[in-house]
Design an enzyme around this catalytic site. Structure first.
Site, mmCIF file in Angstrom:
data_model
loop_
_atom_site.group_PDB
_atom_site.id
_atom_site.type_symbol
_atom_site.label_atom_id
_atom_site.label_comp_id
_atom_site.label_asym_id
_atom_site.label_seq_id
_atom_site.Cartn_x
_atom_site.Cartn_y
_atom_site.Cartn_z
ATOM 1 N N LYS A 67 0.857 -1.188 0.000
ATOM 2 C CA LYS A 67 0.000 0.000 0.000
ATOM 3 C C LYS A 67 0.882 1.224 0.000
ATOM 4 C CE LYS A 67 -4.003 2.075 0.647
ATOM 5 N NZ LYS A 67 -3.737 2.859 -0.578
ATOM 6 N N LYS A 91 4.749 2.299 8.694
ATOM 7 C CA LYS A 91 3.554 3.073 9.065
ATOM 8 C C LYS A 91 2.338 2.160 9.211
ATOM 9 C CE LYS A 91 3.407 7.074 6.877
ATOM 10 N NZ LYS A 91 3.135 8.060 5.807
ATOM 11 N N LYS A 103 5.273 2.226 -2.934
ATOM 12 C CA LYS A 103 5.283 3.640 -3.341
ATOM 13 C C LYS A 103 5.504 3.693 -4.841
ATOM 14 C CE LYS A 103 4.911 7.731 -1.489
ATOM 15 N NZ LYS A 103 4.040 8.050 -0.333
ATOM 16 N N THR A 188 -5.310 13.013 6.274
ATOM 17 C CA THR A 188 -3.907 13.153 6.690
ATOM 18 C C THR A 188 -3.748 14.390 7.578
ATOM 19 O OG1 THR A 188 -3.261 12.096 4.627
ATOM 20 C CG2 THR A 188 -1.524 13.185 5.858
ATOM 21 N N ASN A 220 -2.585 19.248 0.122
ATOM 22 C CA ASN A 220 -3.560 18.453 0.864
ATOM 23 C C ASN A 220 -3.229 18.402 2.358
ATOM 24 O OD1 ASN A 220 -4.265 15.684 2.091
ATOM 25 N ND2 ASN A 220 -5.771 15.944 0.464
ATOM 26 N N SER A 352 -7.607 5.408 4.101
ATOM 27 C CA SER A 352 -7.520 4.583 2.875
ATOM 28 C C SER A 352 -7.908 3.143 3.209
ATOM 29 C CB SER A 352 -6.092 4.592 2.327
ATOM 30 O OG SER A 352 -5.903 5.683 1.477
HETATM 31 P P1 NAD Z 1 0.536 18.420 -2.448
HETATM 32 O O1 NAD Z 1 1.148 18.260 -3.774
HETATM 33 O O2 NAD Z 1 -0.942 18.449 -2.301
HETATM 34 O O3 NAD Z 1 1.093 19.756 -1.730
HETATM 35 C C1 NAD Z 1 2.462 20.037 -1.564
HETATM 36 C C2 NAD Z 1 2.584 21.472 -1.055
HETATM 37 O O4 NAD Z 1 3.957 21.738 -0.755
HETATM 38 C C3 NAD Z 1 2.162 22.530 -2.058
HETATM 39 O O5 NAD Z 1 1.588 23.622 -1.362
HETATM 40 C C4 NAD Z 1 3.486 22.963 -2.693
HETATM 41 O O6 NAD Z 1 3.431 24.269 -3.210
HETATM 42 C C5 NAD Z 1 4.398 22.888 -1.486
HETATM 43 N N1 NAD Z 1 5.799 22.691 -1.826
HETATM 44 C C6 NAD Z 1 6.320 21.766 -2.657
HETATM 45 N N2 NAD Z 1 7.653 21.885 -2.699
HETATM 46 C C7 NAD Z 1 7.968 22.903 -1.870
HETATM 47 C C8 NAD Z 1 9.189 23.514 -1.477
HETATM 48 N N3 NAD Z 1 10.364 23.090 -1.947
HETATM 49 N N4 NAD Z 1 9.154 24.555 -0.593
HETATM 50 C C9 NAD Z 1 7.977 24.992 -0.093
HETATM 51 N N5 NAD Z 1 6.781 24.441 -0.433
HETATM 52 C C10 NAD Z 1 6.791 23.424 -1.306
HETATM 53 O O7 NAD Z 1 1.167 17.240 -1.553
HETATM 54 P P2 NAD Z 1 0.555 16.592 -0.239
HETATM 55 O O8 NAD Z 1 -0.326 15.475 -0.622
HETATM 56 O O9 NAD Z 1 0.069 17.662 0.671
HETATM 57 O O10 NAD Z 1 1.887 15.917 0.358
HETATM 58 C C11 NAD Z 1 2.868 16.671 1.041
HETATM 59 C C12 NAD Z 1 3.794 15.735 1.776
HETATM 60 O O11 NAD Z 1 3.038 14.893 2.660
HETATM 61 C C13 NAD Z 1 4.589 14.764 0.889
HETATM 62 O O12 NAD Z 1 5.822 14.499 1.518
HETATM 63 C C14 NAD Z 1 3.722 13.497 0.916
HETATM 64 O O13 NAD Z 1 4.466 12.333 0.645
HETATM 65 C C15 NAD Z 1 3.258 13.529 2.360
HETATM 66 N N6 NAD Z 1 2.033 12.768 2.643
HETATM 67 C C16 NAD Z 1 0.887 13.022 1.956
HETATM 68 C C17 NAD Z 1 -0.268 12.293 2.272
HETATM 69 C C18 NAD Z 1 -1.593 12.574 1.609
HETATM 70 O O14 NAD Z 1 -2.592 11.950 2.019
HETATM 71 N N7 NAD Z 1 -1.672 13.475 0.655
HETATM 72 C C19 NAD Z 1 -0.208 11.297 3.243
HETATM 73 C C20 NAD Z 1 0.974 11.078 3.929
HETATM 74 C C21 NAD Z 1 2.101 11.830 3.615
#
Ligand code: NAD
Length: 419
Positions: A67, A91, A103, A188, A220, A352
């Site tokens: 997953k 996790k 992944k 999340t 997100n 999920s």
């Molecule tokens: P997303 O693409 O929805 O949002 C990412 C955000 O970070 C955006 O606002 C973007 O502008 C900003 N960003 C990207 N690079 C940047 C940088 N170098 N400096 C400053 N801001 C930056 O992604 P997400 O789903 O919110 O995921 C973010 C992190 O959380 C990732 O590491 C992802 O693996 C992790 N994560 C996400 C989920 C999920 O359910 N979406 C779950 C667990 C972990």
């Protein structure tokens, strides 16, 4: 150069050396079962042709089907996916979810493609992996750059091959019309918020109201973490996204929330709120005195220099692997507590899992049920963590090592009964 995998493996190896797991187990857990490299041949709507790189990594499935998220990022690579897949295995078992770790990535910037082209890319990716993904094999979900619409395209295409409603569980994070789950969108961020709330309630013995925080990332994870903290009465002092860093000292998050909710880039939002939403430098952002720092954007953002400059009490890893490996020990020495990614951002995979169950039994649960089941699952894991944290045998462990131990002890038991 530091990569997610090397940063993670450094921490992991240091931890594994302290413990008495068998050498075979350690080797198996540090390596991935399968790494699939794809070169997707895509003909775009305008007739042009591209070969697009994609990756799926399946780390370990002792605890259930693989997953893990599927990110859309131009610079994504195999080692990044390997590191993140191991984190997913840990996790899931940490949270008592019957899944293993995987992944994947499609190496594009989704903004460069029309919706119709994205559909083709999603369908081709699904087709190329048709034999190795599925509700009992490997279950992708949205991640950085991807969203529920992409999962819809993939599940619809998967359905064409299998013609069986049981295959809706092949992807999670779908829209409701495609058998997604209520509450998945904010799960999340809600989980990040819950971890902070439990920390305040159980460890600091106070509530969140009036506490201050800064957060990097308004996607997100970032927007929902901020929303729930703000609703509970915490004050957001600074925010950031890929467009820059902004001070919120003269305004309330509620004023910009409608824009952030639509995922508008922050430079555009700043144009609308020039007076109060002020641009600051990256250094000024990280140096903002506050109670909580939440890196929720992307990996490897807190270097030693950044960590040295923090002026806070807690760092909460909303993103996966946002800290360089040296940062754990540094924060501990500075007296700053860390809520690591495998706990802090686990709300998404928990919901999920609820989506997958609903697909298997063809039910649709309401938000109250989802939220309370998520709260229960996170609270149980948090209590186990707290018990160990306050036990004299674990005073030399970092918070991440305590969580590693909870997860690895369970995986070691599975290993011993399987081999
Ligand atoms: P997303 O693409 O929805 O949002 C990412 C955000 O970070 C955006 O606002 C973007 O502008 C900003 N960003 C990207 N690079 C940047 C940088 N170098 N400096 C400053 N801001 C930056 O992604 P997400 O789903 O919110 O995921 C973010 C992190 O959380 C990732 O590491 C992802 O693996 C992790 N994560 C996400 C989920 C999920 O359910 N979406 C779950 C667990 C972990």
């Amino acid at each position: 150069m530091k990569t997610i995998e090397s940063a993670f493996q450094e921490l992991f190896t240091t931890f594994l050396k302290k413990e008495e797991y068998s050498a075979t187990f350690v080797d198996m857990i540090q390596h991935c079962n399968r790494v699939i490299q794809l070169e997707l041949p895509i003909t775009l709507q305008d007739g042009s042709y591209q070969r697009i790189r994609a990756i799926r990594v399946q780390h370990n499935n002792w605890n259930g089907p693989y997953k893990g998220g599927l990110r859309f990022a131009k610079d994504a690579n195999e080692e990044e996916c390997r590191g993140l897949a191991i984190i997913m295995t840990l996790k899931c078992i940490l949270l008592n979810i019957p899944f293993g770790g995987g992944k994947g990535a499609i190496c594009i910037n989704p903004m460069d493609y029309s919706d119709a082209d994205m559909k083709t890319i999603c369908e081709t990716f699904t087709e190329y992996l048709i034999d190795v993904i599925g509700p009992t094999k490997d279950i992708p979900a949205p991640d950085k750059g991807s969203n529920s619409r992409h999962m819809d395209y993939m599940v619809c295409h998967y359905y064409k091959f299998h013609q069986n409603p049981m295959c809706w569980g092949a992807f999670t994070g779908k829209t409701m019309l495609h058998h997604g789950s209520k509450g998945r969108d904010y799960a999340t961020g809600y989980g990040v918020f819950l971890c902070i709330r439990y920390w305040f309630e159980y460890i600091l013995k106070k509530n969140i109201q009036g506490t201050t925080f800064i957060i990097q990332g308004m996607g997100n994870v970032g927007k929902w973490s901020t929303y729930f903290l703000w609703k509970e009465g915490a004050r957001c002092l600074a925010i950031a996204d890929h467009t820059g860093y902004y001070s919120m000292k003269s305004m309330d998050f509620g004023q910009i929330y409608p824009h952030v909710a639509e995922l508008q880039p922050l430079d555009g939002v700043q144009e609308k709120f020039k007076e109060n939403l002020q641009r600051i430098t990256k250094d000024e952002f990280w140096q903002t005195p506050c109670d909580i720092v939440i890196p929720a954007a992307t990996h490897l953002q807190l270097s030693v220099e950044v960590a040295e400059s923090l002026s806070c009490k807690i760092v909460v890893e909303g993103a996966n692997c946002p800290c360089f490996s040296e940062v754990d020990a540094l924060l501990k020495a500075k007296g700053i507590e860390l809520i690591p990614d495998i706990l802090a951002n686990s709300g998404g995979v928990v919901v999920s899992y609820f989506e997958w169950i609903q697909n298997q039994i063809m039910e649709q649960w309401d938000e109250n049920k989802i939220d309370s089941k998520l709260e229960k699952q996170l609270q149980e894991t948090f209590s186990t963590f707290l018990e160990m944290k306050t036990h004299p045998s674990f005073t030399n462990y970092t918070n991440r090592e305590i969580l590693f131990k909870i997860a690895l002890d369970k995986l070691f038991y599975l290993y011993k009964t399987k081999y």
